[in-house]
Design an enzyme around this catalytic site. Structure first.
Site, PDB file in Angstrom:
ATOM      1  N   GLY A 237       0.801  -1.206   0.000  1.00  0.00           N
ATOM      2  CA  GLY A 237       0.000   0.000   0.000  1.00  0.00           C
ATOM      3  C   GLY A 237       0.837   1.262   0.000  1.00  0.00           C
TER       4      GLY A 237
ATOM      5  N   LYS B 199       6.437   0.510  -3.804  1.00  0.00           N
ATOM      6  CA  LYS B 199       7.238  -0.639  -4.222  1.00  0.00           C
ATOM      7  C   LYS B 199       8.471  -0.786  -3.342  1.00  0.00           C
ATOM      8  CE  LYS B 199       5.889  -0.503  -9.120  1.00  0.00           C
ATOM      9  NZ  LYS B 199       6.368  -0.385 -10.525  1.00  0.00           N
TER      10      LYS B 199
ATOM     11  N   ASP C 168      -0.990  -4.516  12.025  1.00  0.00           N
ATOM     12  CA  ASP C 168      -1.077  -5.097  10.677  1.00  0.00           C
ATOM     13  C   ASP C 168      -0.282  -6.402  10.619  1.00  0.00           C
ATOM     14  OD1 ASP C 168      -1.986  -5.242   8.100  1.00  0.00           O
ATOM     15  OD2 ASP C 168      -0.427  -3.954   7.255  1.00  0.00           O
TER      16      ASP C 168
END
Length: 792
Positions: free
Chosen positions: A463, A466, A577
């Site tokens: 998100g 890269k 996360d």
């Protein structure tokens, strides 16, 4: 159309393949080796071949510039001393690498490429690798109609892609959904369309439909050039008997090579509806929705009118591409797909096969003489240039040396004191006062380390942006996460990541080397983890499967990292996360928790939770946190429990292509765990290799983590203890030690593990020898094994 190595022309149907022996003007080769085979069971164009022992090229005069197909036909056979299955070579045009270190082991093979030729000649060059040789059975160069590949497409997930005309393409898959094989003789452009059955994940979910006569090519829409009638006139349709009151998608899986962008073309033609606006469905690439509520009749204003849509998707670390169709919410449960094309796009180095571009074809003798003169002149110029460069580099080195002493550490909370490096504790951690890890790294240094952020060095996409592999000037291997300006994750996540990793140092947390915020860039630089993500080792990549002990050790390492986050300072840090894609593995498969952009400081001592907006990844998200927007360490515990089921089952946590009850891994696995049948859904690669007690302890631990309410979930210390115990049960059994069936003691053993250093210090656990495990196995045996290297 060339029949390579043949002494005469070859006719196949209405096609004539010309012998390259009679057209010497197009072939330049150092030696003529014409090979033949007596096998009559194959097409005649495969019964001869030309062997290239050196740099060889075919040159074609292009009458009309534009996109052309280049089709290379291969069939390896043995001719004299040439075993063509051992040949290794590269194939290039003036602009692109088509094949690099390529070889064909067996069977006939057609490689089809699409290249936009902007010169008057096409030079196709074959270069053997090392001491090997090259070969070719037949060759086609065919003009492509302009309408077939336009200059734009829709990339996944958003936006428009411009510049397709500059891209070389390789046809990886061309599939006729619900229809038969279409050979080149039945396609006006000589294309081959294969049936879709081998690619279906579950063939029972679809039925083939055919109504070729109904295909209606409307003005302004696709013509038969885009795809023939037999593609648009057949379709794969969701099987009506299986979709009533069900929610599932039909999915196809395709082998792809990671590290490239792919052009995905969907072909649709509604040959199943009897009226307009009856069919409404969704289209997915991987598990991401790319076309929602697609109503074909609204796109074409007609029934049975062909329609196609192009998408561009980046495949960074997976060898399987999945596309799916499924019904829209509230619509009749049906969906169709008529055809699909998957085309690989060249990378930033002009290559379709990973190798660097090799520009020029072999030179003639006259060209070599001219080249010699030019070379002498150029050599003098280069010599002068080199001298200037040496002077400039020495000056730059002095500037770098000075600059390296003045890199500014990231100032916490917007300024203040920079912190000095502290001492390393015996348990492998560095306390929060030992934080000077986040140094600014010059942008130019990262450009050099990543070859100017070369796309071939991309090792992941998230998100934030890269992630590139690179090597700094001092030889340090790095992973550079470069923020995407269009990303929804921005400055806040960038600062959070730096602040969090600057406070903590632990062998099971990924280390932050530095960051860069020059030129409006947001780049984070981490230590490079050679073995990628845990997710990539479980499914969807080329990595070999992990054995059960490796999986347990990875879970244990991850739990240690999370346990330290929760207990390593005065205030807990909640990751927010936790998922298999954020657990990275080094060269020894040691696990390290990564990606702290969403992390949040835990509640104060007198508080039970932190009230905050919900963030995380679907499938891993704590439902209590989602409902109440109250965050605690137990939210990480829930996510980690999902990871545990992911480890044991080796499948995605959300897979919309599966039947409804299987879509969510956490819910599905919990049903099997509660019924005592978890062993029936584990990864087939480890079936029969997991000791029953170890599996039982592992499953019970995951079940406790997924308790509906946080108060009922164990702490990470408890989880860690139980995972260590599951490993011990596995190893003790493998060593022939007696063992009994275990039961879950989470919540009852917490007094033994309240010390944050319980697993980290490597202390002698014999002091617990008087305590007996309630499952019957002596605790002294367990803890005495834990202090051994092989037990940890």
């Amino acid at each position: 159309m060339i029949d390579c190595g043949s002494s005469s022309n070859t006719t196949l149907g209405n096609l004539v393949y010309v012998s390259d022996s009679t057209s010497s003007t197009i072939l330049s080769t150092p030696e003529n080796v014409l090979a033949t085979t007596t096998m009559n069971s194959i097409s005649r164009i495969y019964q001869t071949a030309r062997v290239f022992v050196g740099d060889t090229s075919y040159t074609f005069r292009i009458q009309r510039q534009g996109r052309h197909w280049i089709r290379l036909h291969f069939f390896p056979f043995v001719y004299q001393s040439y075993n063509m299955s051992s040949a290794s070579f590269s194939v290039t045009t003036q602009q692109f690498v088509l094949l690099d270190n390529f070889n064909v082991n067996s069977g006939t093979l057609l490689k089809e490429f699409s290249v936009n030729i902007t010169t008057n000649d096409l030079v196709l060059r074959f270069v053997p690798s090392g001491n090997s040789f090259a070969f070719l059975n037949a060759l086609e160069v065919v003009s492509v109609p302009d309408e077939l590949i336009t200059n734009d497409a829709t990339p996944n997930p958003v936006g428009n892609f411009q510049g397709l005309s500059r891209q070389a393409l390789e046809t990886v898959h061309r599939v006729n959904m619900g229809g038969p094989l279409i050979t080149s003789s039945n396609d006006t452009l000589g294309r081959t369309w294969v049936p879709d059955q081998p690619f279906l994940r579950n063939a029972n979910l679809v039925q083939a439909v055919s109504n070729v006569q109904a295909v209606n090519y409307v003005p302004g829409g696709p013509t038969s050039v885009i795809a023939p009638n037999n593609v648009y006139g057949t379709a794969a349709e969701m099987r009506p008997a299986n979709v009533t009151n069900s929610n599932f998608n039909v999915t196809w899986e395709f082998d792809v090579v990671p590290g490239f962008d792919y052009l995905i073309r969907f072909h649709f033609c509604d040959i199943v509806s009897t009226a307009l606006n009856q069919l409404l469905f969704n289209v997915y690439i991987f598990t991401q929705l790319v076309v929602g509520n697609l109503d074909l009749s609204s796109k074409t204003s007609n029934l049975a009118a062909p329609y196609y849509v192009d998408y561009i998707v980046t495949v960074s670390d997976m060898r399987r591409l999945t596309v799916s169709i499924g019904p829209s919410a509230g619509a009749d449960p049906n969906a169709i797909l008529n055809g699909l094309e998957v085309m690989k796009m060249n990378n930033s180095r002009g290559s379709l096969d990973g190798g660097p571009f090799v520009p020029s074809p072999p030179k003639s003798k006259s060209q070599k003489k001219v080249g010699l003169v030019v070379g002498i002149v150029v050599g003098l110029v280069v010599l002068i240039a080199v001298a200037l460069i040496v002077v400039m580099m020495r000056r730059r080195q002095r500037l770098r040396s000075h600059h390296s002493k003045t890199w500014v550490p990231f100032m916490m909370n917007g300024g203040g004191n920079s912190l000095s490096m502290g001492s390393k504790y015996s348990n492998g951690t560095i306390g929060s006062t030992a934080t000077n890890l986040g140094y600014r790294v010059p942008f130019v240094a990262l450009q050099e380390a990543t070859n100017n952020f070369n796309e071939s060095l991309v090792i992941g996409v998230g998100g934030f942006g890269k992630v590139y592999r690179g090597v700094l000037a001092d030889g340090t291997k790095i992973a550079a996460k470069r923020g995407n300006p269009q990303s929804s994750q921005g400055l806040a996540e960038f600062r959070t990541e730096i602040e969090m990793l600057s406070q903590f140092r632990h062998r099971h947390l990924v280390s932050l080397i530095g960051y860069c915020d020059e030129r409006n860039e947001m780049i984070l630089i981490y230590e490079y983890m050679e073995n990628g993500t845990l997710k990539s080792h479980l499914y969807g990549s080329e990595f070999p499967s992990l054995d059960w002990k490796q999986r347990l050790e990875i879970c244990i390492g991850s739990a240690r990292g999370l346990h330290y986050l929760h207990t390593g300072s005065s205030k807990a840090v909640i990751h927010r996360d936790v998922k298999s894609a954020n657990i990275l593995l080094d060269e020894n498969l040691m696990a390290k928790v990564a990606d702290f952009g969403l992390s949040k400081a835990g509640p104060e001592i007198d508080q039970t939770h932190v009230s905050t907006a919900v963030k995380g990844s679907f499938g891993y998200l704590d439902p209590e946190y989602f409902r109440r927007q109250q965050l605690t360490e137990k939210s990480d515990v829930y996510s980690f429990g999902v990871v545990l089921f992911e480890v044991i089952c080796a499948r995605p946590v959300i897979d919309p292509s599966l039947p409804r009850e299987m879509v969510n891994l956490g819910e599905w696995a919990m049903k099997w765990q509660r019924s005592g049948k978890l062993g029936e859904i584990i990864d087939p690669n480890i079936v029969g290799k997991v000791r029953p007690d170890s599996l039982r302890k592992f499953g019970e631990t995951a079940e406790k983590c997924l308790a509906e309410y946080g108060v009922d979930r164990p702490s990470m210390a408890d989880v860690l203890w139980n995972l260590e115990y599951a490993l011990q049960l596995q190893e003790a059994a493998n060593q022939g030690d007696p063992y009994e069936n275990s039961t879950n003691q989470i919540g009852e053993i917490s007094p033994l593990v309240n010390n944050a250093n319980f697993v980290e210090t490597g202390a002698n656990f014999e002091e617990f020898s008087a305590i007996d495990d309630l499952s019957g196995t002596s605790m002294s045996k367990v803890f005495s094994q834990l202090v051994k290297a092989e037990g940890r």
